[in-house]
Scaffold this active site. Structure first.
Site, PDB file in Angstrom:
ATOM      1  N   HIS A  77       1.003  -1.277  -0.020  1.00 14.53           N
ATOM      2  CA  HIS A  77       0.129   0.132  -0.203  1.00 14.53           C
ATOM      3  C   HIS A  77       0.817   1.118   0.042  1.00 14.53           C
ATOM      4  O   HIS A  77       1.842   1.118   0.479  1.00 14.53           O
ATOM      5  CB  HIS A  77      -0.828  -0.067   1.135  1.00 14.53           C
ATOM      6  CG  HIS A  77      -2.046   0.775   1.054  1.00 14.53           C
ATOM      7  ND1 HIS A  77      -1.810   2.285   1.349  1.00 14.53           N
ATOM      8  CD2 HIS A  77      -3.424   0.578   0.627  1.00 14.53           C
ATOM      9  CE1 HIS A  77      -3.047   2.751   1.083  1.00 14.53           C
ATOM     10  NE2 HIS A  77      -3.918   1.824   0.989  1.00 14.53           N
ATOM     11  N   ASP A 112      -7.813  -5.376   0.287  1.00 12.66           N
ATOM     12  CA  ASP A 112      -8.367  -6.152  -0.863  1.00 12.66           C
ATOM     13  C   ASP A 112      -8.234  -7.570  -0.470  1.00 12.66           C
ATOM     14  O   ASP A 112      -8.770  -8.508  -1.405  1.00 12.66           O
ATOM     15  CB  ASP A 112      -8.044  -5.573  -2.033  1.00 12.66           C
ATOM     16  CG  ASP A 112      -8.587  -4.249  -2.673  1.00 12.66           C
ATOM     17  OD1 ASP A 112      -9.835  -4.262  -2.233  1.00 12.66           O
ATOM     18  OD2 ASP A 112      -8.028  -3.273  -3.046  1.00 12.66           O
TER      19      ASP A 112
HETATM   20  N1  ACO Z   1       4.141  -7.488  -4.662  1.00  9.01           N
HETATM   21  C1  ACO Z   1       5.400  -7.583  -4.981  1.00  9.01           C
HETATM   22  N2  ACO Z   1       6.247  -6.433  -4.828  1.00  9.01           N
HETATM   23  C2  ACO Z   1       5.596  -5.274  -4.494  1.00  9.01           C
HETATM   24  C3  ACO Z   1       4.064  -5.196  -4.256  1.00  9.01           C
HETATM   25  C4  ACO Z   1       3.517  -6.635  -4.346  1.00  9.01           C
HETATM   26  N3  ACO Z   1       2.026  -6.442  -4.144  1.00  9.01           N
HETATM   27  N4  ACO Z   1       3.921  -3.909  -3.743  1.00  9.01           N
HETATM   28  C5  ACO Z   1       4.997  -3.288  -3.776  1.00  9.01           C
HETATM   29  N5  ACO Z   1       6.057  -4.218  -4.343  1.00  9.01           N
HETATM   30  C6  ACO Z   1       7.375  -3.772  -4.221  1.00  9.01           C
HETATM   31  C7  ACO Z   1       7.783  -2.991  -5.778  1.00  9.01           C
HETATM   32  O1  ACO Z   1       7.975  -3.596  -6.773  1.00  9.01           O
HETATM   33  C8  ACO Z   1       8.935  -1.946  -5.073  1.00  9.01           C
HETATM   34  O2  ACO Z   1      10.082  -2.745  -5.151  1.00  9.01           O
HETATM   35  P1  ACO Z   1      11.305  -1.866  -5.555  1.00  9.01           P
HETATM   36  O3  ACO Z   1      11.506  -0.840  -4.405  1.00  9.01           O
HETATM   37  O4  ACO Z   1      12.332  -2.899  -5.523  1.00  9.01           O
HETATM   38  O5  ACO Z   1      11.255  -1.336  -6.977  1.00  9.01           O
HETATM   39  C9  ACO Z   1       8.510  -1.754  -3.631  1.00  9.01           C
HETATM   40  O6  ACO Z   1       7.672  -2.671  -3.139  1.00  9.01           O
HETATM   41  C10 ACO Z   1       7.792  -0.320  -3.471  1.00  9.01           C
HETATM   42  O7  ACO Z   1       6.439  -0.553  -4.445  1.00  9.01           O
HETATM   43  P2  ACO Z   1       6.034   0.722  -5.280  1.00  9.01           P
HETATM   44  O8  ACO Z   1       5.073   0.150  -6.151  1.00  9.01           O
HETATM   45  O9  ACO Z   1       6.998   1.701  -5.484  1.00  9.01           O
HETATM   46  O10 ACO Z   1       5.045   1.223  -4.150  1.00  9.01           O
HETATM   47  P3  ACO Z   1       3.785   2.219  -4.426  1.00  9.01           P
HETATM   48  O11 ACO Z   1       3.412   2.708  -3.184  1.00  9.01           O
HETATM   49  O12 ACO Z   1       3.859   3.175  -5.628  1.00  9.01           O
HETATM   50  O13 ACO Z   1       2.466   1.293  -4.675  1.00  9.01           O
HETATM   51  C11 ACO Z   1       0.674  -0.427  -4.545  1.00  9.01           C
HETATM   52  C12 ACO Z   1       1.403   0.561  -3.833  1.00  9.01           C
HETATM   53  C13 ACO Z   1       0.203   0.293  -5.925  1.00  9.01           C
HETATM   54  C14 ACO Z   1      -0.478  -0.549  -3.899  1.00  9.01           C
HETATM   55  C15 ACO Z   1       1.629  -1.571  -4.693  1.00  9.01           C
HETATM   56  O14 ACO Z   1       1.836  -2.025  -3.344  1.00  9.01           O
HETATM   57  C16 ACO Z   1       0.701  -2.672  -5.585  1.00  9.01           C
HETATM   58  O15 ACO Z   1       0.892  -2.582  -6.827  1.00  9.01           O
HETATM   59  N6  ACO Z   1       0.055  -3.463  -4.837  1.00  9.01           N
HETATM   60  C17 ACO Z   1      -0.662  -4.678  -5.558  1.00  9.01           C
HETATM   61  C18 ACO Z   1      -2.010  -4.074  -5.903  1.00  9.01           C
HETATM   62  C19 ACO Z   1      -2.925  -3.852  -4.742  1.00  9.01           C
HETATM   63  O16 ACO Z   1      -3.356  -4.699  -3.984  1.00  9.01           O
HETATM   64  N7  ACO Z   1      -3.731  -2.744  -4.791  1.00  9.01           N
HETATM   65  C20 ACO Z   1      -4.712  -2.211  -3.748  1.00  9.01           C
HETATM   66  C21 ACO Z   1      -4.262  -0.904  -2.974  1.00  9.01           C
HETATM   67  S1  ACO Z   1      -5.321  -0.692  -1.705  1.00  9.01           S
HETATM   68  C22 ACO Z   1      -6.611   0.043  -2.281  1.00  9.01           C
HETATM   69  O17 ACO Z   1      -6.453   0.702  -3.403  1.00  9.01           O
HETATM   70  C23 ACO Z   1      -7.752  -0.199  -1.818  1.00  9.01           C
END
Ligand code: ACO
Length: 427
Positions: A305, A362
């Site tokens: 998140h 979620d």
């Molecule tokens: N699985 C694996 N790796 C992940 C995940 C995941 N679910 N989420 C983040 N990471 C990793 C990224 O690859 C990144 O790695 P790096 O630093 O080596 O490049 C690091 O963790 C940080 O992730 P970001 O994408 O930069 O973080 P951001 O804050 O932009 O993204 C997000 C947050 C979009 C929610 C992300 O965690 C994600 O895509 N999760 C899966 C989708 C999801 O569950 N969304 C629901 C959000 S809650 C809602 O909307 C109600």
């Protein structure tokens, strides 16, 4: 204002006021930054930028805290109803008994949609995604309610807000009915907000429909958990659309469009699809390895998140609600065991620990919604239904904010500098 922040640009110092909220990080007020320095600040994704002041919702992502108007989400989910939370978000205080009854009555008087709106549904292909239908039909409301679109009139804003909150369950249920080829059901205002929605979704005209109280309670709680979440992507979209003075129904359609994405509201659908793909707990390590592989775009859906770097407090309530729904419906979906095991393995994996990736709201919601009988394509629709309360409350707050301006970010231009046009035969 408490203090000042000093910024040095090209050897010159500039002072900027620091503003404090009631709780949470201070903000540096850089509104005069461009006028004084001639530079912009750069913050794609708004990771360090407060776009507004708000009294609605507070999140401490490191501690896993979520408060609506000061009340912890766990307490609201345990003790209140979605209508009570809607009143709280809109009005700032929990309603007294009479106020709640009046609010529920008012909302129930707006549950019907204009009869002509039904013809919009028939224009969509039967296999259209319900979010596509919802986006289109909610936007179309702007063509129906001309008496509630003067956004500077508080009475009209209130009517538009009530209409949106009241009509979303009707429209969401109609989107479902259309996709399965069943007749639309009119609202029954003797039922609760959530009971009415369940009946319009799962009832058929040929038979009486009994609302299961345990499912009604679980559904109501799911709505509470999704009601608002500070300046998330869809809420910011609603605020940005509304900042130009746009029609409130069109602003909500913009919010729905943003919510649809798999990185936001679409994640609950993606999370359940992922659990189905994993199938059995033995295959979990393979998917965890894929999530960690930089060359594989796969992510663990329902994990991570932007704000929570701890367990999402809504996921805690959601996990508990899974068991309640399973008990009430006497079902036992093995996907729940897969989800629990996946959580356990991910939370003990160095990659997820180091990046502070925890289950979000979620992760478990899909398991519950599927047990209740919703197809995955309806999951984000339910999220939109509940989030309408937050969107409407935030939209109202924005319009009454004296600092409110049209949202207009700037950019770092990296394209070509000025050049002369070359006629096509000389290129
Ligand atoms: N699985 C694996 N790796 C992940 C995940 C995941 N679910 N989420 C983040 N990471 C990793 C990224 O690859 C990144 O790695 P790096 O630093 O080596 O490049 C690091 O963790 C940080 O992730 P970001 O994408 O930069 O973080 P951001 O804050 O932009 O993204 C997000 C947050 C979009 C929610 C992300 O965690 C994600 O895509 N999760 C899966 C989708 C999801 O569950 N969304 C629901 C959000 S809650 C809602 O909307 C109600």
């Amino acid at each position: 204002m408490t203090d000042a922040a000093k910024v040095s640009v090209d050897g010159k110092d500039f002072d900027y006021p620091v503003m404090s909220g009631t709780v949470g990080p201070d903000v540096v007020d850089i509104r005069k930054f461009y006028a004084q320095t001639g530079d912009f600040t750069y913050d794609p994704g708004f990771t360090s930028t407060a776009s507004c002041q708000s009294k609605l919702t507070y999140i401490d992502g490191d501690e896993g805290v979520l408060l609506h108007r000061g009340y912890p989400i766990g307490e609201l989910a345990e003790n209140s109803s979605f209508m009570e939370v809607a009143y709280l978000l809109l009005n700032g205080e929990l309603p007294e008994k009479g106020e709640l009854a009046q609010f529920e009555h008012t909302i129930s008087r707006h549950t019907m949609v204009h009869e002509q709106l039904a013809t919009f549904f028939r224009g969509f292909r039967r296999d259209a995604h319900p979010m596509a239908i919802l986006c289109g039909v909610v936007g179309a409301l702007s063509a129906f309610y001309h008496d509630s679109t003067d956004i500077h009139d508080p009475v009209q804003r209130t009517i538009a807000s009530h209409r949106l909150i009241a009509k979303m369950p009707t429209i969401a249920a109609m989107a479902y009915k259309y996709s399965v080829g069943q007749p639309f059901l009119y609202p029954d205002n003797s039922l609760s907000y959530t009971g009415n929605f369940l009946r319009m979704t799962f009832g058929v005209p040929a038979e009486p429909y009994e609302v299961n109280p345990a499912v009604e309670k679980a559904m109501d709680r799911i709505f509470i958990l999704h009601a608002d979440h500070e300046q998330n992507a869809s809420t910011s979209t609603v605020r940005l659309a509304g900042s130009s003075g746009a029609n409130p129904f069109a602003c909500m359609a913009a919010g729905i469009a943003c919510l649809w994405g798999p990185a936001h509201g679409g994640a609950n659908e993606a999370a359940l699809n992922m659990l189905r793909e994993i199938g059995t707990p033995e295959r979990i390590p393979e998917f965890i390895a894929r999530a960690k592989d930089k060359n594989d775009p796969f992510r663990l859906m329902g994990f991570g998140h932007r704000v929570y770097k701890n367990y999402d407090p809504r996921a805690t309530v959601m996990q508990k609600t899974v068991r309640e729904v399973f008990d009430a419906l006497k079902v036992n979906d093995p996907l729940f065991d897969t989800a629990l095991r996946l959580e356990e393995l991910a939370l003990s994996d160095e990659y997820f620990i180091e990046k502070k990736l925890f289950p979000n709201v979620d992760f478990y919601s899909g398991v519950i919604l599927s047990a209740i009988g919703f197809p995955t394509s309806m999951f984000t629709v339910l999220f939109a239904l509940a989030r309408t309360v937050g969107w409407v409350a935030q939209w109202n707050e924005m319009i009454t904010d004296p600092d409110q301006k049209i949202g207009r970010p700037r950019q770092l231009y990296t394209g070509p500098t000025q050049r002369s046009y070359v006629p096509v035969d000389q290129r």
